[in-house]
Motif scaffolding. Sequence first.
Motif, PDB file in Angstrom:
ATOM      1  N   CYS A  74     -20.554  37.114 -30.065  1.00 25.94           N
ATOM      2  CA  CYS A  74     -21.376  36.136 -29.742  1.00 25.94           C
ATOM      3  C   CYS A  74     -20.503  34.852 -29.105  1.00 25.94           C
ATOM      4  N   SER A  75     -21.576  33.804 -28.837  1.00 29.09           N
ATOM      5  CA  SER A  75     -20.655  32.782 -27.940  1.00 29.09           C
ATOM      6  C   SER A  75     -21.034  31.632 -28.962  1.00 29.09           C
ATOM      7  N   VAL A  76     -20.268  30.693 -28.655  1.00 31.45           N
ATOM      8  CA  VAL A  76     -20.538  29.346 -29.692  1.00 31.45           C
ATOM      9  C   VAL A  76     -20.383  28.204 -28.475  1.00 31.45           C
ATOM     10  N   TRP A  77     -21.125  27.424 -28.352  1.00 32.14           N
ATOM     11  CA  TRP A  77     -20.827  26.149 -27.406  1.00 32.14           C
ATOM     12  C   TRP A  77     -20.877  25.168 -28.507  1.00 32.14           C
ATOM     13  N   TYR A  78     -19.693  24.080 -28.252  1.00 34.07           N
ATOM     14  CA  TYR A  78     -19.766  22.992 -28.956  1.00 34.07           C
ATOM     15  C   TYR A  78     -20.412  21.747 -28.061  1.00 34.07           C
ATOM     16  N   LEU A  79     -21.632  21.209 -28.368  1.00 34.29           N
ATOM     17  CA  LEU A  79     -22.059  20.405 -27.542  1.00 34.29           C
ATOM     18  C   LEU A  79     -21.584  18.928 -27.608  1.00 34.29           C
ATOM     19  N   PRO A  80     -21.577  17.820 -26.707  1.00 32.79           N
ATOM     20  CA  PRO A  80     -20.861  16.686 -27.048  1.00 32.79           C
ATOM     21  C   PRO A  80     -21.761  15.934 -28.101  1.00 32.79           C
ATOM     22  N   PRO A  81     -21.116  14.986 -29.066  1.00 35.98           N
ATOM     23  CA  PRO A  81     -22.088  14.513 -30.142  1.00 35.98           C
ATOM     24  C   PRO A  81     -23.052  13.624 -29.546  1.00 35.98           C
ATOM     25  N   MET A  82     -24.115  13.384 -30.492  1.00 29.54           N
ATOM     26  CA  MET A  82     -25.250  12.713 -30.215  1.00 29.54           C
ATOM     27  C   MET A  82     -25.354  11.685 -31.485  1.00 29.54           C
ATOM     28  N   THR A  83     -25.981  10.683 -31.249  1.00 25.42           N
ATOM     29  CA  THR A  83     -26.334   9.565 -32.365  1.00 25.42           C
ATOM     30  C   THR A  83     -27.542   8.941 -32.070  1.00 25.42           C
ATOM     31  N   ARG A  84     -28.443   8.816 -32.937  1.00 26.74           N
ATOM     32  CA  ARG A  84     -30.046   8.298 -32.758  1.00 26.74           C
ATOM     33  C   ARG A  84     -29.950   6.809 -32.226  1.00 26.74           C
ATOM     34  N   GLN A  85     -30.789   6.865 -31.164  1.00 26.85           N
ATOM     35  CA  GLN A  85     -30.810   5.713 -30.303  1.00 26.85           C
ATOM     36  C   GLN A  85     -31.836   4.700 -31.107  1.00 26.85           C
ATOM     37  N   PRO A  86     -31.718   3.349 -31.086  1.00 33.43           N
ATOM     38  CA  PRO A  86     -32.759   2.334 -31.768  1.00 33.43           C
ATOM     39  C   PRO A  86     -34.212   2.911 -31.535  1.00 33.43           C
ATOM     40  N   GLU A  87     -34.559   3.149 -30.202  1.00 30.84           N
ATOM     41  CA  GLU A  87     -36.056   3.436 -30.205  1.00 30.84           C
ATOM     42  C   GLU A  87     -36.516   4.564 -30.691  1.00 30.84           C
ATOM     43  N   GLU A  88     -35.758   5.474 -30.894  1.00 31.88           N
ATOM     44  CA  GLU A  88     -36.415   6.635 -31.200  1.00 31.88           C
ATOM     45  C   GLU A  88     -36.375   6.927 -32.884  1.00 31.88           C
ATOM     46  N   ASP A  89     -37.372   7.546 -33.471  1.00 28.84           N
ATOM     47  CA  ASP A  89     -37.370   7.839 -34.846  1.00 28.84           C
ATOM     48  C   ASP A  89     -36.864   9.225 -35.092  1.00 28.84           C
ATOM     49  N   ALA A  90     -36.681   9.595 -36.503  1.00 28.39           N
ATOM     50  CA  ALA A  90     -35.737  10.818 -36.779  1.00 28.39           C
ATOM     51  C   ALA A  90     -36.347  12.124 -36.118  1.00 28.39           C
ATOM     52  N   VAL A  91     -37.831  12.247 -35.811  1.00 24.02           N
ATOM     53  CA  VAL A  91     -38.505  13.459 -35.258  1.00 24.02           C
ATOM     54  C   VAL A  91     -37.934  13.392 -34.034  1.00 24.02           C
ATOM     55  N   GLN A  92     -38.031  12.384 -33.439  1.00 26.28           N
ATOM     56  CA  GLN A  92     -37.780  12.516 -31.804  1.00 26.28           C
ATOM     57  C   GLN A  92     -36.108  12.681 -31.561  1.00 26.28           C
ATOM     58  N   PHE A  93     -35.352  12.144 -32.363  1.00 30.44           N
ATOM     59  CA  PHE A  93     -33.976  12.459 -32.271  1.00 30.44           C
ATOM     60  C   PHE A  93     -33.831  14.077 -32.580  1.00 30.44           C
ATOM     61  N   ALA A  94     -34.361  14.492 -33.713  1.00 27.10           N
ATOM     62  CA  ALA A  94     -34.407  16.082 -34.068  1.00 27.10           C
ATOM     63  C   ALA A  94     -34.875  16.770 -32.790  1.00 27.10           C
ATOM     64  N   ASN A  95     -35.903  16.389 -32.084  1.00 25.58           N
ATOM     65  CA  ASN A  95     -36.234  17.356 -31.182  1.00 25.58           C
ATOM     66  C   ASN A  95     -35.192  17.113 -29.965  1.00 25.58           C
ATOM     67  N   ARG A  96     -34.756  16.094 -29.525  1.00 24.68           N
ATOM     68  CA  ARG A  96     -33.729  15.886 -28.656  1.00 24.68           C
ATOM     69  C   ARG A  96     -32.524  16.820 -29.020  1.00 24.68           C
ATOM     70  N   VAL A  97     -31.969  16.912 -29.977  1.00 20.16           N
ATOM     71  CA  VAL A  97     -30.767  17.733 -30.313  1.00 20.16           C
ATOM     72  C   VAL A  97     -31.437  19.270 -30.220  1.00 20.16           C
ATOM     73  N   LYS A  98     -32.522  19.738 -30.481  1.00 18.27           N
ATOM     74  CA  LYS A  98     -32.988  21.213 -30.553  1.00 18.27           C
ATOM     75  C   LYS A  98     -33.039  21.279 -29.020  1.00 18.27           C
ATOM     76  N   SER A  99     -33.492  20.573 -28.285  1.00 16.57           N
ATOM     77  CA  SER A  99     -33.822  20.707 -26.809  1.00 16.57           C
ATOM     78  C   SER A  99     -32.363  21.177 -26.294  1.00 16.57           C
ATOM     79  N   ALA A 100     -31.279  20.149 -26.726  1.00 14.12           N
ATOM     80  CA  ALA A 100     -29.841  20.288 -25.944  1.00 14.12           C
ATOM     81  C   ALA A 100     -29.447  21.831 -26.755  1.00 14.12           C
ATOM     82  N   ILE A 101     -29.753  22.148 -27.838  1.00 19.38           N
ATOM     83  CA  ILE A 101     -29.197  23.235 -28.221  1.00 19.38           C
ATOM     84  C   ILE A 101     -30.007  24.525 -27.400  1.00 19.38           C
ATOM     85  N   ALA A 102     -31.085  24.275 -27.427  1.00 17.64           N
ATOM     86  CA  ALA A 102     -31.921  25.506 -26.871  1.00 17.64           C
ATOM     87  C   ALA A 102     -31.431  25.737 -25.310  1.00 17.64           C
ATOM     88  N   ARG A 103     -31.366  24.382 -24.530  1.00 19.79           N
ATOM     89  CA  ARG A 103     -30.862  24.550 -23.125  1.00 19.79           C
ATOM     90  C   ARG A 103     -29.389  25.220 -23.206  1.00 19.79           C
TER      91      ARG A 103
END
Lengths: 211, 455
Positions: B382-411
Amino acid sequence: GCPQGPRPVTSVLALAVTSEQIEHLHRRFKQLSQDQLTIRKENFDSIPDLEFNPIRGKIVHAFFDKRNLRQESDGLADEINFEDFLTIMSYFRPIEMNMDEEQLDRFRKEKLKFLFHMYDSDHDGKITLQEYRNVVEELLSGNPHLEKESARSIADGAMMEAASICVGQMGPDQVYEGITFEDFLKMWQGIDIETKMHVRFLNVDTIAHCY
Amino acid sequence: MFLLLPFDSLVVNLLGISITVLFTLLLVFIIVPAIFGVSFGIRKVYMKTLLKIFQWATLRIERGAKEKNHPLYKPYVNGIIAKEPTSLEEEIKELRRSGSGRALDTPEFELSDIFYFCRKGIETIMDDEVTKRFSAEELESWNLLSRTNYNFQYISLRLTVLWGLGVLIRYCFLLPLRIALAFTGISLLVTGTTVVGYLPNGRCKDFLSKHVHLMCYRICVRALTAIITYHDRENRPRNGGICVANHTSPIDVIILASDGYYAMVGQIHGGLMGVIQRAMVKACPHVWFERSEVKDRHLVARRLTEHVQDKSKLPILIFPEGTCINNTSVMMFKKGSFEIGATVYPVAIKYDPQFGDAFWNSSKYGMVTYLLRMMTSWAIVCSVWYLPPMTRQPEEDAVQFANRVKSAIARQGGLVDLLWDGGLKREKVKDAFKEEQQKLYSKMIVGSHEDRSRS
């Protein structure tokens, strides 16, 4: 059918799918066409799962509709080749991350045009009450106990509502001819179809090469 | 009986010597390097050899099939398109919700309803599960595991012999070796952490506990013959952060924890797992919940927040999907971990299915069966990629943040980014259901219509 002259391949390039995906689709095409160069309507009978779909007829029809195949003439083609097959599939590609406003808008219009052609079966550019009723009856055809009257009244009710959105309050002697494409667009205003009307490919080729 | 005695003692001696030799080899080549984190590169050589053998085997199958003029089955295990496992009702609700926002409890016919059937129709045209796919041109490389290949009957004698040899090696040589290693690893973990637990709190204890954990995870990695490539190691999670990864199998934990120091989160189990968990928490603070506490989301969130705010504690490792997904897509991330407000370090894990399918289908196999399957495969790559850290932006809620992280991982992992809840995996959409769908749809529309006309 009449022999088709060579057409520019731009429609295929606009698909933005990988060559691997085109290969998959080509294999599928060959399977459906039983190794011939073109597909006819009868070839779609070999897909068992499609039998269960209530609007099966309309979907198959959409493949042969010349308006969807981006041909200048009108009517139905007798057979389609692989490039036509890809053209129809391109209506279902997912949106890409880097699309700008104009591209998104064009994308949306294309998909809605495809749907419009599905409703407008006599190709006159308007969805009449009768055509609307046809679609509703087909969608509800799975239920044998449904009387034609119920389907009809549902369609009528929905059509009235469509009219009120498109034309607003109608006078007592105004006749609503049918939903044109502009009206159709209006009805879809709030609905976010770009993310619903697509089929995604699995990325079978992005297996991590770890060595 | 007395005549056999000298022969007996010879056999016993031989057995004794071979076991000693085996264990010495084990110690020298596997355990000691694991302790110090060095690698002889044996596994990489092993992998390359295996690949060459697989390619040869594939060519033989193709040649054999061509001679006998049989078409080969090329099993697209997941199909070529991502079919979302949603039901008719949910999809129609979703379509309507995104539309007019009218009352959802009175479904009337809407123009958008045609979408669902249209899309399903196109999907079946593109990729039918019922029709088998034939491919005469090229076959995916066969990895000598009969569980992954349907063309088994078209191979030659030479290939059968090779396969038989493979079975022998895997079950009689590799399996006992791996079980011995796993045993060593787990017992070292339990005893090591218990011993470290007796030390007074301080830097020495932290240092030792980290290294005991690391050492035992490394031994377990070798127990599975896992060949892992880590990318972008400079982005590895730091204290006070949350590490988030996609989940394919329970092995994910071992893979990540053998390259970094993490605090685990989970429910306390009984049996062997429970023993391990209780021992681990003596050495350094992990976050274990009782079964009753798991339901209480506020309690969970509070404990996680407390842990994260203490900078001396290790980063938490969480798998937000909640269940194992088959490593071709990333399902919805549960938002709990993203509400805490800590820095999130996303990690993408992608398995190479050539050497063995790592996906744990928990409705099909139990844990023990799954581990045995893993230990009798060739290797886990297997391959493991460590992606750069992310923090929640002020204008997004938890769900949007979760989706953003998810897209980064999927990509990063080349996985498909799907919207739907992983919990749907357990509810299979039955085939007879397909026919019911039409009836259901019409019932939905007609039923409400009658309600309205009655009122």
